[in-house]
Design a protein around this motif. Structure first.
Motif, PDB file in Angstrom:
ATOM      1  N   SER A 227      56.871  26.074 -74.826  1.00 38.02           N
ATOM      2  CA  SER A 227      57.063  26.461 -73.529  1.00 38.02           C
ATOM      3  C   SER A 227      58.078  27.321 -73.592  1.00 38.02           C
ATOM      4  CB  SER A 227      57.271  25.251 -72.536  1.00 38.02           C
ATOM      5  OG  SER A 227      58.513  24.862 -72.675  1.00 38.02           O
ATOM      6  N   GLY A 228      58.200  28.368 -72.191  1.00 40.73           N
ATOM      7  CA  GLY A 228      59.396  29.144 -72.261  1.00 40.73           C
ATOM      8  C   GLY A 228      60.181  28.795 -71.182  1.00 40.73           C
ATOM      9  N   ARG A 229      61.171  29.421 -70.645  1.00 42.47           N
ATOM     10  CA  ARG A 229      62.132  29.114 -69.553  1.00 42.47           C
ATOM     11  C   ARG A 229      62.343  30.380 -68.717  1.00 42.47           C
ATOM     12  NH1 ARG A 229      61.119  25.059 -71.274  1.00 42.47           N
ATOM     13  NH2 ARG A 229      62.278  23.233 -71.710  1.00 42.47           N
ATOM     14  N   PHE A 230      62.492  30.084 -67.243  1.00 41.91           N
ATOM     15  CA  PHE A 230      62.809  31.046 -66.341  1.00 41.91           C
ATOM     16  C   PHE A 230      64.407  30.737 -66.237  1.00 41.91           C
ATOM     17  CE2 PHE A 230      58.595  30.052 -64.518  1.00 41.91           C
ATOM     18  CZ  PHE A 230      57.893  31.421 -64.891  1.00 41.91           C
ATOM     19  N   ARG A 231      65.312  31.797 -66.495  1.00 46.61           N
ATOM     20  CA  ARG A 231      66.718  31.571 -66.356  1.00 46.61           C
ATOM     21  C   ARG A 231      67.394  32.569 -65.250  1.00 46.61           C
ATOM     22  NH1 ARG A 231      69.245  31.558 -72.274  1.00 46.61           N
ATOM     23  NH2 ARG A 231      67.997  33.100 -72.685  1.00 46.61           N
ATOM     24  N   TRP A 232      68.011  32.230 -64.404  1.00 49.93           N
ATOM     25  CA  TRP A 232      68.619  32.802 -63.256  1.00 49.93           C
ATOM     26  C   TRP A 232      69.373  34.044 -63.971  1.00 49.93           C
ATOM     27  CZ3 TRP A 232      73.272  31.816 -60.019  1.00 49.93           C
ATOM     28  CH2 TRP A 232      73.189  32.727 -58.947  1.00 49.93           C
ATOM     29  N   ALA A 233      69.167  35.206 -63.146  1.00 50.55           N
ATOM     30  CA  ALA A 233      69.708  36.509 -63.655  1.00 50.55           C
ATOM     31  C   ALA A 233      71.179  36.497 -63.629  1.00 50.55           C
ATOM     32  CB  ALA A 233      69.110  37.758 -62.914  1.00 50.55           C
ATOM     33  N   GLY A 415      65.598  29.707 -44.288  1.00 49.88           N
ATOM     34  CA  GLY A 415      66.828  29.975 -43.515  1.00 49.88           C
ATOM     35  C   GLY A 415      67.949  29.849 -44.423  1.00 49.88           C
ATOM     36  N   VAL A 416      67.668  29.850 -45.720  1.00 52.59           N
ATOM     37  CA  VAL A 416      68.880  29.872 -46.564  1.00 52.59           C
ATOM     38  C   VAL A 416      68.653  30.948 -47.838  1.00 52.59           C
ATOM     39  CG1 VAL A 416      69.529  27.695 -46.159  1.00 52.59           C
ATOM     40  CG2 VAL A 416      67.897  27.984 -48.040  1.00 52.59           C
ATOM     41  N   LYS A 417      69.605  31.469 -48.416  1.00 49.78           N
ATOM     42  CA  LYS A 417      69.562  32.287 -49.426  1.00 49.78           C
ATOM     43  C   LYS A 417      69.071  31.674 -50.683  1.00 49.78           C
ATOM     44  CE  LYS A 417      70.896  36.374 -48.025  1.00 49.78           C
ATOM     45  NZ  LYS A 417      69.955  37.787 -48.024  1.00 49.78           N
ATOM     46  N   LEU A 418      68.194  32.001 -51.667  1.00 55.53           N
ATOM     47  CA  LEU A 418      67.384  31.190 -52.756  1.00 55.53           C
ATOM     48  C   LEU A 418      67.983  32.071 -53.955  1.00 55.53           C
ATOM     49  CD1 LEU A 418      63.896  30.730 -51.475  1.00 55.53           C
ATOM     50  CD2 LEU A 418      66.028  29.022 -51.385  1.00 55.53           C
ATOM     51  N   MET A 419      67.893  31.429 -55.071  1.00 52.29           N
ATOM     52  CA  MET A 419      67.998  32.200 -56.453  1.00 52.29           C
ATOM     53  C   MET A 419      67.002  32.701 -56.842  1.00 52.29           C
ATOM     54  SD  MET A 419      70.288  29.118 -58.682  1.00 52.29           S
ATOM     55  CE  MET A 419      71.927  28.532 -58.009  1.00 52.29           C
ATOM     56  N   ILE A 420      66.759  34.013 -56.733  1.00 47.56           N
ATOM     57  CA  ILE A 420      65.672  34.826 -57.128  1.00 47.56           C
ATOM     58  C   ILE A 420      66.334  35.670 -58.015  1.00 47.56           C
ATOM     59  CG2 ILE A 420      64.001  36.696 -56.260  1.00 47.56           C
ATOM     60  CD1 ILE A 420      64.362  35.180 -53.399  1.00 47.56           C
ATOM     61  N   GLY A 421      65.372  36.300 -59.121  1.00 49.97           N
ATOM     62  CA  GLY A 421      65.816  37.023 -60.200  1.00 49.97           C
ATOM     63  C   GLY A 421      65.820  36.328 -61.375  1.00 49.97           C
ATOM     64  N   GLU A 422      65.059  36.731 -62.622  1.00 49.89           N
ATOM     65  CA  GLU A 422      65.045  36.221 -63.919  1.00 49.89           C
ATOM     66  C   GLU A 422      65.735  36.873 -64.794  1.00 49.89           C
ATOM     67  OE1 GLU A 422      63.402  33.711 -63.266  1.00 49.89           O
ATOM     68  OE2 GLU A 422      61.828  33.892 -61.673  1.00 49.89           O
ATOM     69  N   LYS A 423      66.603  36.291 -66.028  1.00 46.93           N
ATOM     70  CA  LYS A 423      67.151  37.116 -66.614  1.00 46.93           C
ATOM     71  C   LYS A 423      66.023  37.580 -67.545  1.00 46.93           C
ATOM     72  CE  LYS A 423      70.001  36.042 -70.966  1.00 46.93           C
ATOM     73  NZ  LYS A 423      70.558  37.466 -70.746  1.00 46.93           N
ATOM     74  N   ASP A 424      66.292  38.694 -68.298  1.00 47.40           N
ATOM     75  CA  ASP A 424      65.129  39.337 -69.126  1.00 47.40           C
ATOM     76  C   ASP A 424      65.060  38.614 -70.555  1.00 47.40           C
ATOM     77  OD1 ASP A 424      64.531  41.481 -67.046  1.00 47.40           O
ATOM     78  OD2 ASP A 424      66.317  42.617 -67.685  1.00 47.40           O
TER      79      ASP A 424
END
Length: 424
Positions: A227-233, A415-424
């Motif tokens: 499996s792969g991972r989504f990591r926050w940018a 109504g809250v900011k979320l962690m959006i954006g994946e590390k390449d």
């Protein structure tokens, strides 16, 4: 077969249900403060156990040994397993003391001590990160200087990425060291002894993060998936989710499986399904950590959607000496599980809803607020998971695009900011 389960992460409660449906006898040892929420579904599954022993300190080898000995005297136990990472050491020690069949105790204890695991890989001639175990700030700084910045600092036998840090210079290494040595008050009480074993300083590995789910029985290995991972940018130590299959060419996937098998052999893991996290570096696969348990979080559900098979059925087959163990067929597209994580502390809107997620055509399943002990009008901390969703698209890039679209809409709804954006 009489299976004794000692505690569990939330996902692995499914193993109890499947074991009972397969006709096995089940004993379950439950902690007074379980990791899984006491939802109606979870309580229903636990109610299926033939014997439920409550309020056992499942990270204490003496308490586990006493409970298992009592059960074994009443009805002989065929195999003992734990799917709670912080309980695996206690189970290993208790099983060895009682002579009960389980994963090799010495292998579990090596896997749980990342410093000893790295030493075992070096002894076997396998690729591993540079590392050092330090006891204080002076030793941390000396090790980081020798290894070269940036470095990873973490407890040598922690869990769930708690107190893990990336340090890019001596000042960050000092701050991370202090966090690890003084931050255990924020860790559940039963886990603290395992977190207080010094500071592991490791080489910062560069490359895609993947995991191999590997079954082992009688010297035979069963690679169930990579499996792969989504990591926050914004901080690649923060994992935002997982997807199956990993976005790798076939030769790299095969190299990860071959390396994972060699790691298990070097450590001595001999019975169970194990979760090995690996960075695919320029010099090939290099271990991050090996977990002596089945994958957790949303990965078992992702696996089921991707392969139409259940990883916990595989576990039960592995544990049963008479059962045949099968491998899954080709996956159906790419299935990803994405955490909904707060970027900043805040309060969810009074009318917060996940309806926009449920209505998205790519979404297969939504894990609701209740599973994360939150909901409309509730305060959330920075980094807190408030929900999760699982989606399917034709390939990994399509999953990433769809998830980002869903999260940007959801940010307004919550109504809250979320962690959006994946590390390449």
């Amino acid at each position: 077969m009489h299976i004794a389960f000692v505690d569990s992460n939330p996902a692995a409660l499914e193993a109890v249900r499947l074991a009972k449906e397969a006709g096995h006898r089940v004993t379950f040892l439950q902690s007074p403060d379980p990791l899984y929420p006491r939802t109606e579904r979870n309580l229903r599954i636990l109610g299926m156990a033939d014997r439920l022993i409550d309020d056992v300190a499942t990270t204490d080898a003496d308490a586990v040994a006493k409970a298992l000995a009592d059960c074994h005297a009443d009805h002989a136990i065929d195999v003992v397993t734990s799917q709670h990472e912080m309980s695996t050491e206690a189970v290993a020690l208790a099983s060895r003391r009682l002579g009960l069949r389980s994963t090799c105790p010495e292998a579990v204890l090596t896997a749980r001590r990342k410093d000893r695991c790295r030493a075992a890989l070096e002894h076997a001639g396998l690729a591993t990160a540079q590392w050092a175990l330090a006891e204080d700030e002076e030793q941390v700084l000396a090790a980081a200087e020798r290894i070269g910045y940036p470095v990873i600092l973490k407890p040598p036998s922690g869990g769930d990425s708690l107190l893990s840090h990336v340090a890019r210079d001596p000042s960050e290494a000092t701050a991370a060291c202090h966090s690890i040595l003084t931050g255990t008050d924020a860790v559940p009480a039963g886990w603290r002894e395992q977190f207080r074993r010094g500071v592991l300083v490791e080489e910062y590995l560069v490359g895609p993060l993947v995991s191999v789910e590997l079954g082992v029985r009688d010297g035979e290995f069963f690679p169930f998936c990579v499996s792969g991972r989504f990591r926050w940018a914004g901080d690649e130590v923060v994992e935002l989710g997982s997807y199956i299959p990993a976005n790798l060419p076939e030769e790299q996937r095969a190299a990860c499986e071959t390396y994972a098998i060699a790691v298990c052999r070097a450590i001595g893991l001999d019975l169970g399904v194990f979760h090995l996290e690996i960075i695919l570096t320029e010099r090939g696969p290099v271990l991050v950590e090996v977990n002596p348990r089945v994958m957790g979080g949303a990965l078992p559900t992702i696996y089921r959607h991707a392969t139409a098979t259940d990883i916990f059925t595989h576990l039960l087959d592995i544990l049963d000496p008479a059962a045949k163990v099968g491998l899954p067929g080709p996956t159906n597209g790419c299935v990803g599980g994405r955490k909904v994580m707060a970027l900043e502390a805040g309060t969810l809107r009074a009318d917060a809803t996940l309806e926009s997620v449920r209505l998205h055509p790519a979404v297969l399943q939504v894990v609701d607020f209740a599973d994360y002990r939150t909901g409309p009008g509730r305060a959330v901390a920075a980094g807190q998971v408030v929900a999760r969703f699982i989606l399917r698209e034709q390939d990994h890039p399509s999953v990433v695009r769809a998830a980002e679209q869903i999260l940007r809409t959801l940010e307004q709804n919550l109504g809250v900011k979320l962690m959006i954006g994946e590390k390449d």
